[in-house]
Design an enzyme around this catalytic site. Structure first.
Site, PDB file in Angstrom:
ATOM      1  N   SER A   1     -50.193  52.699  -5.017  1.00 46.15           N
ATOM      2  CA  SER A   1     -51.550  53.195  -5.225  1.00 46.15           C
ATOM      3  C   SER A   1     -52.448  52.617  -4.151  1.00 46.15           C
ATOM      4  O   SER A   1     -52.391  51.407  -3.873  1.00 46.15           O
ATOM      5  CB  SER A   1     -52.063  52.780  -6.610  1.00 46.15           C
ATOM      6  OG  SER A   1     -53.381  53.256  -6.823  1.00 46.15           O
TER       7      SER A   1
ATOM      8  N   HIS B   1     -61.985  52.316   1.511  1.00 42.50           N
ATOM      9  CA  HIS B   1     -63.429  52.496   1.634  1.00 42.50           C
ATOM     10  C   HIS B   1     -63.856  52.122   3.058  1.00 42.50           C
ATOM     11  O   HIS B   1     -64.104  50.942   3.351  1.00 42.50           O
ATOM     12  CB  HIS B   1     -64.175  51.603   0.634  1.00 42.50           C
ATOM     13  CG  HIS B   1     -63.979  51.967  -0.797  1.00 42.50           C
ATOM     14  ND1 HIS B   1     -64.522  53.111  -1.353  1.00 42.50           N
ATOM     15  CD2 HIS B   1     -63.288  51.356  -1.791  1.00 42.50           C
ATOM     16  CE1 HIS B   1     -64.192  53.172  -2.638  1.00 42.50           C
ATOM     17  NE2 HIS B   1     -63.443  52.128  -2.923  1.00 42.50           N
TER      18      HIS B   1
ATOM     19  N   HIS C   1     -57.978  58.317  -1.737  1.00 44.91           N
ATOM     20  CA  HIS C   1     -57.120  57.745  -2.784  1.00 44.91           C
ATOM     21  C   HIS C   1     -55.768  58.433  -2.734  1.00 44.91           C
ATOM     22  O   HIS C   1     -55.673  59.648  -2.565  1.00 44.91           O
ATOM     23  CB  HIS C   1     -57.772  57.967  -4.156  1.00 44.91           C
ATOM     24  CG  HIS C   1     -56.842  57.810  -5.317  1.00 44.91           C
ATOM     25  ND1 HIS C   1     -56.414  58.885  -6.080  1.00 44.91           N
ATOM     26  CD2 HIS C   1     -56.241  56.714  -5.842  1.00 44.91           C
ATOM     27  CE1 HIS C   1     -55.599  58.445  -7.030  1.00 44.91           C
ATOM     28  NE2 HIS C   1     -55.472  57.149  -6.906  1.00 44.91           N
TER      29      HIS C   1
ATOM     30  N   VAL D   1     -48.575  57.558  -6.004  1.00 50.82           N
ATOM     31  CA  VAL D   1     -47.296  58.154  -6.392  1.00 50.82           C
ATOM     32  C   VAL D   1     -46.635  57.159  -7.343  1.00 50.82           C
ATOM     33  O   VAL D   1     -46.597  55.956  -7.059  1.00 50.82           O
ATOM     34  CB  VAL D   1     -46.384  58.463  -5.189  1.00 50.82           C
ATOM     35  CG1 VAL D   1     -46.804  59.756  -4.512  1.00 50.82           C
ATOM     36  CG2 VAL D   1     -46.362  57.332  -4.171  1.00 50.82           C
TER      37      VAL D   1
END
Length: 293
Positions: free
Chosen positions: A90, A94, A104, A107
């Site tokens: 994950s 930013h 973002h 999987v």
């Protein structure tokens, strides 16, 4: 099923993405290896105050538990509370420049007894909208799914539009992308293959956008708008995001779970964009479902 092959792919994906991002930013990611008392652990790779990224994290985890949390078994109530294993990658990035969008990717793989499934996707959250960026991101998402059927992209795009939506504000989080969950048909190899294709297309989807916008001049106005829109990102992640809820409900590592939050955020009472401004254009032209690809 071959959990070992999934683990090998996910850990390799993390390494490849981090190496590419380090080359773009010029600053190395810190490495934080952690263990979980109930079982398993992970590797959190984080960058803060980099040349491009104000904050970013690329997490890999493989954890086991005695009771599957409600957030992961909503569509499979028959296995709620049973032992489970979950693994995945994950990431949230930013960038400092407001003209570079937040992004973002996730999987993931779950198994509980004889039940298993994959999930994931990627989505883009711009602060200032550019049609060529939106079209590139969605076209890459579409290419990632093409080998698995022409119906996949429109279905997963719609799912993404519906999922990344702030109901209390009646607005999308960003311009979407693709999202899927509970993927267990037709067989393990095809489901694993689809998850791999999504992971492998992330850098192709995001890298060109980042390179195109990273040196765009900006000022205090753009940073102020970025901080306000980042507040919407925080609201979604803490109120609706299933990954955040799963991590917190399963006793996961809080620092790794909340690395997705931006470093600086602003909330302003009943703020409205100036008519005809670039900020208003984000709302009128981009924060609504569109057929970008």
């Amino acid at each position: 099923m071959n959990s070992g092959a999934v683990e090998e792919y996910f850990s390799g994906l993390q390494a490849r993405i981090v190496a590419a991002l380090e080359a773009i930013d010029g600053k190395p990611f810190a490495t934080d290896r952690w263990q979980r008392a109930e079982g398993g652990g992970g590797v959190t790779r984080v960058i803060e105050d980099g040349g491009v990224f104000e904050r970013g994290g690329v997490n890999y985890s493989r954890v086991q538990g005695a009771a599957l949390p409600v957030s992961a078994s909503a569509s499979r109530p028959q296995i709620a509370g049973r032992p489970y294993e979950a693994m995945g990658v994950s990431l949230v990035l930013h960038p400092r420049n407001p003209y570079c969008p937040t992004v973002h990717l996730n999987v993931r793989y779950f198994c509980s007894g004889a039940s298993w499934w994959f999930g994931g996707g990627m989505d883009l959250t711009p602060y200032y909208g550019f049609e060529e960026d939106a079209r590139h991101f969605h076209a890459t998402c579409r290419r990632a799914l093409e080998p698995f059927g022409a119906d996949r992209y429109p279905r997963y795009k719609r799912w993404c539009d519906e999922y990344f939506f702030l109901k209390h504000r009646n607005e999308p989080r960003g311009i979407g992308g693709i999202f899927f969950d509970d993927l267990a048909e037709p067989d393990f190899e095809q489901c694993f293959g689809l998850a791999r294709y999504v992971g492998d297309h992330f850098l192709l989807a995001y890298g060109p956008i980042l390179e195109r916008r990273r040196n765009t001049p900006y000022g205090e106005r753009e940073r102020a708008f970025q901080a306000l829109r980042r507040g919407r990102y925080v609201e979604f992640n803490l109120v609706y995001d299933r990954g955040t809820l799963f991590g917190l409900q399963s006793g996961g590592r809080t620092e790794s779970i909340l690395m997705s939050l931006p470093p600086s955020v602003t909330w302003r009472y009943d703020w409205k964009p100036e008519p005809g401004s670039a900020e208003e254009k984000l709302y009128t032209d981009f924060l609504r479902p569109r057929d970008w690809a």
